[in-house]
Design a protein around this motif. Sequence first.
Motif, short mmCIF file in Angstrom:
data_model
loop_
_atom_site.label_atom_id
_atom_site.label_comp_id
_atom_site.label_asym_id
_atom_site.label_seq_id
_atom_site.Cartn_x
_atom_site.Cartn_y
_atom_site.Cartn_z
N TYR A 15 -61.14 23.31 37.81
CA TYR A 15 -61.42 24.74 37.90
C TYR A 15 -61.26 25.43 36.54
O TYR A 15 -60.68 26.51 36.43
CB TYR A 15 -60.54 25.41 38.97
CG TYR A 15 -60.89 24.96 40.36
CD1 TYR A 15 -62.07 25.37 40.98
CD2 TYR A 15 -60.04 24.09 41.05
CE1 TYR A 15 -62.39 24.93 42.25
CE2 TYR A 15 -60.36 23.64 42.33
CZ TYR A 15 -61.54 24.07 42.91
OH TYR A 15 -61.88 23.63 44.17
N TRP A 56 -68.97 14.03 41.33
CA TRP A 56 -68.15 15.24 41.16
C TRP A 56 -68.19 15.80 39.74
O TRP A 56 -67.85 16.94 39.51
CB TRP A 56 -66.69 14.95 41.55
CG TRP A 56 -66.05 13.88 40.70
CD1 TRP A 56 -66.04 12.56 40.96
CD2 TRP A 56 -65.40 14.05 39.45
NE1 TRP A 56 -65.41 11.89 39.96
CE2 TRP A 56 -64.99 12.79 39.02
CE3 TRP A 56 -65.09 15.14 38.66
CZ2 TRP A 56 -64.32 12.58 37.83
CZ3 TRP A 56 -64.41 14.94 37.49
CH2 TRP A 56 -64.03 13.65 37.07
N PRO A 74 -71.84 18.98 36.62
CA PRO A 74 -71.95 20.41 36.88
C PRO A 74 -73.38 20.88 36.60
O PRO A 74 -74.11 20.26 35.85
CB PRO A 74 -71.00 21.04 35.88
CG PRO A 74 -70.97 20.06 34.75
CD PRO A 74 -71.17 18.70 35.35
N GLU A 131 -73.57 26.87 36.69
CA GLU A 131 -72.30 26.99 37.42
C GLU A 131 -71.17 27.31 36.45
O GLU A 131 -70.99 26.62 35.46
CB GLU A 131 -72.01 25.66 38.14
CG GLU A 131 -70.72 25.67 38.90
CD GLU A 131 -70.43 24.31 39.54
OE1 GLU A 131 -69.55 24.26 40.39
OE2 GLU A 131 -71.06 23.31 39.15
N SER A 151 -65.96 25.03 39.15
CA SER A 151 -66.16 23.59 39.32
C SER A 151 -64.80 22.93 39.54
O SER A 151 -63.92 23.02 38.70
CB SER A 151 -66.82 23.02 38.05
OG SER A 151 -66.95 21.63 38.15
N ARG A 209 -64.44 18.67 36.25
CA ARG A 209 -65.50 18.63 35.25
C ARG A 209 -65.00 17.84 34.03
O ARG A 209 -63.84 17.94 33.67
CB ARG A 209 -65.90 20.03 34.82
CG ARG A 209 -67.05 20.03 33.83
CD ARG A 209 -67.44 21.42 33.42
NE ARG A 209 -68.22 22.04 34.48
CZ ARG A 209 -69.03 23.06 34.31
NH1 ARG A 209 -69.18 23.58 33.12
NH2 ARG A 209 -69.68 23.58 35.31
#
Length: 171
Positions: A110, A137, A140, A144, A149, A152
């Motif tokens: 995040y 995962w 991104p 975004e 996210s 990342r």
Amino acid sequence: MIRIVSRAHLAALEQVIKSAHAHIEDVQDTAAEAASCHTHSVQRLSVALAAARAEADRHQADAGIVRELLEHTEDQLADARATVAEQAEQIKALQADLAAMAGAVVLLRYGRLVSVHPDEATAKRRAQSLGASSDGWCTPTPTEPVAESPWRICSLNDWVVRDGASEAGAA
């Protein structure tokens, strides 16, 4: 033996004696003048010798000071060379670290830094050990926001530049 001397012969002898006395006085005057010249020469040479010795002593003292300064400067030069050698070693070590970190990536959750890794595979393993899924995962979308996210991975260089730019804008 008695000798009879005529007045003319006596006068001639007195004249020879006067001439001899005059010659003696001339020789004595010349000798006195020569002695005086030699005395003055000796005095001048003695004064010059004393001045030369004093100057030599000053030069010796100056040479001693110059020797001390040279030794001090040589010590400073040795210290500077040691410092330069040490800094060269530090630069080599930093260059090696930089080369090792050229492909480094950061793992973000995040938008917050979790860890720094030498490559993406290592970062993915770390993320999976923290509960990230193993499939997709890390991809991104360009639109975004990073803070939205959950996981990342991005290049360390990109993250440092981006992070520095956001801090500069906030100030």
